[in-house]
Motif scaffolding. Sequence first.
Motif, PDB file in Angstrom:
ATOM      1  N   LEU A  92      37.739  45.879  35.623  1.00  0.00           N
ATOM      2  CA  LEU A  92      38.278  44.605  36.113  1.00  0.00           C
ATOM      3  C   LEU A  92      37.712  44.262  37.491  1.00  0.00           C
ATOM      4  O   LEU A  92      37.441  43.086  37.787  1.00  0.00           O
ATOM      5  CB  LEU A  92      39.805  44.668  36.164  1.00  0.00           C
ATOM      6  CG  LEU A  92      40.510  44.758  34.800  1.00  0.00           C
ATOM      7  CD1 LEU A  92      42.006  44.944  34.989  1.00  0.00           C
ATOM      8  CD2 LEU A  92      40.235  43.499  33.969  1.00  0.00           C
ATOM      9  N   ASP A  93      37.534  45.280  38.351  1.00  0.00           N
ATOM     10  CA  ASP A  93      36.939  45.047  39.674  1.00  0.00           C
ATOM     11  C   ASP A  93      35.512  44.520  39.532  1.00  0.00           C
ATOM     12  O   ASP A  93      35.097  43.594  40.253  1.00  0.00           O
ATOM     13  CB  ASP A  93      36.930  46.337  40.493  1.00  0.00           C
ATOM     14  CG  ASP A  93      38.319  46.703  40.999  1.00  0.00           C
ATOM     15  OD1 ASP A  93      39.209  45.834  40.950  1.00  0.00           O
ATOM     16  OD2 ASP A  93      38.507  47.869  41.426  1.00  0.00           O
ATOM     17  N   ILE A  94      34.770  45.133  38.599  1.00  0.00           N
ATOM     18  CA  ILE A  94      33.385  44.693  38.386  1.00  0.00           C
ATOM     19  C   ILE A  94      33.365  43.263  37.864  1.00  0.00           C
ATOM     20  O   ILE A  94      32.544  42.432  38.300  1.00  0.00           O
ATOM     21  CB  ILE A  94      32.665  45.642  37.412  1.00  0.00           C
ATOM     22  CG1 ILE A  94      32.482  47.017  38.078  1.00  0.00           C
ATOM     23  CG2 ILE A  94      31.327  45.074  36.977  1.00  0.00           C
ATOM     24  CD1 ILE A  94      31.944  48.081  37.135  1.00  0.00           C
ATOM     25  N   GLU A  95      34.272  42.961  36.928  1.00  0.00           N
ATOM     26  CA  GLU A  95      34.357  41.598  36.398  1.00  0.00           C
ATOM     27  C   GLU A  95      34.687  40.608  37.520  1.00  0.00           C
ATOM     28  O   GLU A  95      34.119  39.505  37.587  1.00  0.00           O
ATOM     29  CB  GLU A  95      35.428  41.528  35.300  1.00  0.00           C
ATOM     30  CG  GLU A  95      35.035  42.203  33.998  1.00  0.00           C
ATOM     31  CD  GLU A  95      36.142  42.118  32.962  1.00  0.00           C
ATOM     32  OE1 GLU A  95      37.132  41.372  33.201  1.00  0.00           O
ATOM     33  OE2 GLU A  95      36.023  42.782  31.929  1.00  0.00           O
ATOM     34  N   GLU A  96      35.617  41.003  38.374  1.00  0.00           N
ATOM     35  CA  GLU A  96      36.010  40.128  39.472  1.00  0.00           C
ATOM     36  C   GLU A  96      34.844  39.917  40.440  1.00  0.00           C
ATOM     37  O   GLU A  96      34.603  38.793  40.918  1.00  0.00           O
ATOM     38  CB  GLU A  96      37.212  40.721  40.211  1.00  0.00           C
ATOM     39  CG  GLU A  96      37.731  39.883  41.366  1.00  0.00           C
ATOM     40  CD  GLU A  96      38.185  38.496  40.943  1.00  0.00           C
ATOM     41  OE1 GLU A  96      38.146  37.579  41.789  1.00  0.00           O
ATOM     42  OE2 GLU A  96      38.573  38.317  39.760  1.00  0.00           O
ATOM     43  N   GLN A  97      34.123  40.992  40.724  1.00  0.00           N
ATOM     44  CA  GLN A  97      32.947  40.868  41.596  1.00  0.00           C
ATOM     45  C   GLN A  97      31.908  39.945  40.976  1.00  0.00           C
ATOM     46  O   GLN A  97      31.267  39.152  41.674  1.00  0.00           O
ATOM     47  CB  GLN A  97      32.340  42.249  41.855  1.00  0.00           C
ATOM     48  CG  GLN A  97      33.210  43.151  42.730  1.00  0.00           C
ATOM     49  CD  GLN A  97      32.673  44.557  42.819  1.00  0.00           C
ATOM     50  OE1 GLN A  97      31.498  44.796  42.507  1.00  0.00           O
ATOM     51  NE2 GLN A  97      33.508  45.503  43.233  1.00  0.00           N
ATOM     52  N   TYR A  98      31.740  40.054  39.661  1.00  0.00           N
ATOM     53  CA  TYR A  98      30.775  39.203  38.965  1.00  0.00           C
ATOM     54  C   TYR A  98      31.210  37.741  39.049  1.00  0.00           C
ATOM     55  O   TYR A  98      30.375  36.849  39.318  1.00  0.00           O
ATOM     56  CB  TYR A  98      30.660  39.641  37.513  1.00  0.00           C
ATOM     57  CG  TYR A  98      29.724  38.805  36.689  1.00  0.00           C
ATOM     58  CD1 TYR A  98      28.333  38.876  36.895  1.00  0.00           C
ATOM     59  CD2 TYR A  98      30.212  37.932  35.721  1.00  0.00           C
ATOM     60  CE1 TYR A  98      27.472  38.102  36.136  1.00  0.00           C
ATOM     61  CE2 TYR A  98      29.361  37.156  34.968  1.00  0.00           C
ATOM     62  CZ  TYR A  98      27.978  37.238  35.180  1.00  0.00           C
ATOM     63  OH  TYR A  98      27.125  36.467  34.425  1.00  0.00           O
ATOM     64  N   ARG A  99      32.493  37.473  38.845  1.00  0.00           N
ATOM     65  CA  ARG A  99      32.988  36.095  38.934  1.00  0.00           C
ATOM     66  C   ARG A  99      32.810  35.552  40.341  1.00  0.00           C
ATOM     67  O   ARG A  99      32.426  34.393  40.536  1.00  0.00           O
ATOM     68  CB  ARG A  99      34.464  36.044  38.520  1.00  0.00           C
ATOM     69  CG  ARG A  99      34.694  36.102  37.029  1.00  0.00           C
ATOM     70  CD  ARG A  99      36.110  35.651  36.669  1.00  0.00           C
ATOM     71  NE  ARG A  99      37.111  36.545  37.265  1.00  0.00           N
ATOM     72  CZ  ARG A  99      37.577  37.625  36.657  1.00  0.00           C
ATOM     73  NH1 ARG A  99      37.147  37.936  35.444  1.00  0.00           N
ATOM     74  NH2 ARG A  99      38.483  38.389  37.256  1.00  0.00           N
TER      75      ARG A  99
END
Length: 336
Positions: free
Chosen positions: A316-323
């Motif tokens: 989820l952190d990686i997804e958030e960073q990507y967004r």
Amino acid sequence: FRSLAEIEDDEDSVSWEQRTRLLALQGESSYEVFHYRNDGSRFALEVYEKQVEWGGIPAILSIATDITERKEAEEALRDSERRFKDMFENSQAVKLLIDPEDGRILEANSAACEFYQYTREEFAQLHVWDINIADEESAKRRMRQIYHGEKTDFEFKHRLATGEIRDVQVYSGVVESGGRLMLHSIILDITDRKEAEAERERLLLAIEQAGEIIIISDPEGVILYVNPAFEKITGFRKEEVIGKNPRVLKSGKHDEEFYHEMWDTLKKGKVWQGRIINRRKSGEIYTEDATISPVFDVEGEIVNYVAVKRDMTRELDIEEQYRQAQKMESVGRLAG
């Protein structure tokens, strides 16, 4: 005095004619006879007779010994041996009688013939190490332990006549029959049990080594088991949570309706799947994907719940960073 004919039981005794003839041929004889007492009770005698002269007149000297107790003991022993043989033969349990000296199989009951697929005649040609895959010396060592009462139960692998190997549990003891000491062995086929144990062991290893959190609780939600991944991810040691409710992990991010719907689904015997925000022992918030399944007994009653959870925090952190990166890129394009 009464005559011998009046006190002697003719049916179970050697006839007077036979005794007289034997005495005339040998000069002496011995035999067993049953007499009646004055009260009508019957007793056994062992009689020794010899031709003698009494005052110059030919006579017979008779010495009688009461052997009633011995005869009763012998009859009791015969009855005991008959009962043992009946129980041995008619038992549904697999049973063998083995010579403790040389390991020969002396007798096998019908259940043993059915289990091992040998006839009684074939069994009579076998030694115990012919059916036990252990070597002869090992089998002899076990027989000595049984004979001396050092150990009475063992687990072996036995080979059937077909060549199939079965796991067996053997309970053995020393018995006496016909004046002979033998090893009496009762054999239980535990192959299915051993396979089930091995399967449970494999399952336990898989659970212990799984990277996902696995929790097993009782029907009230009390934690009964957690795997090492639980300890690694949550920071709680198993001793700190076993016997407690999973609410020790609550983060406060879900309302009571969330948990009510979860338990309502589970108590209906359905599988619940969803995402839960929980708190580690350190206080850090983390997110997990969870699948919680009810476990039923043979009566269809829920006896346990099993939860399998995967820590989604890093993803989820990686997804958030990507967004965030995409958002910044969009802002940059607009500004340019």
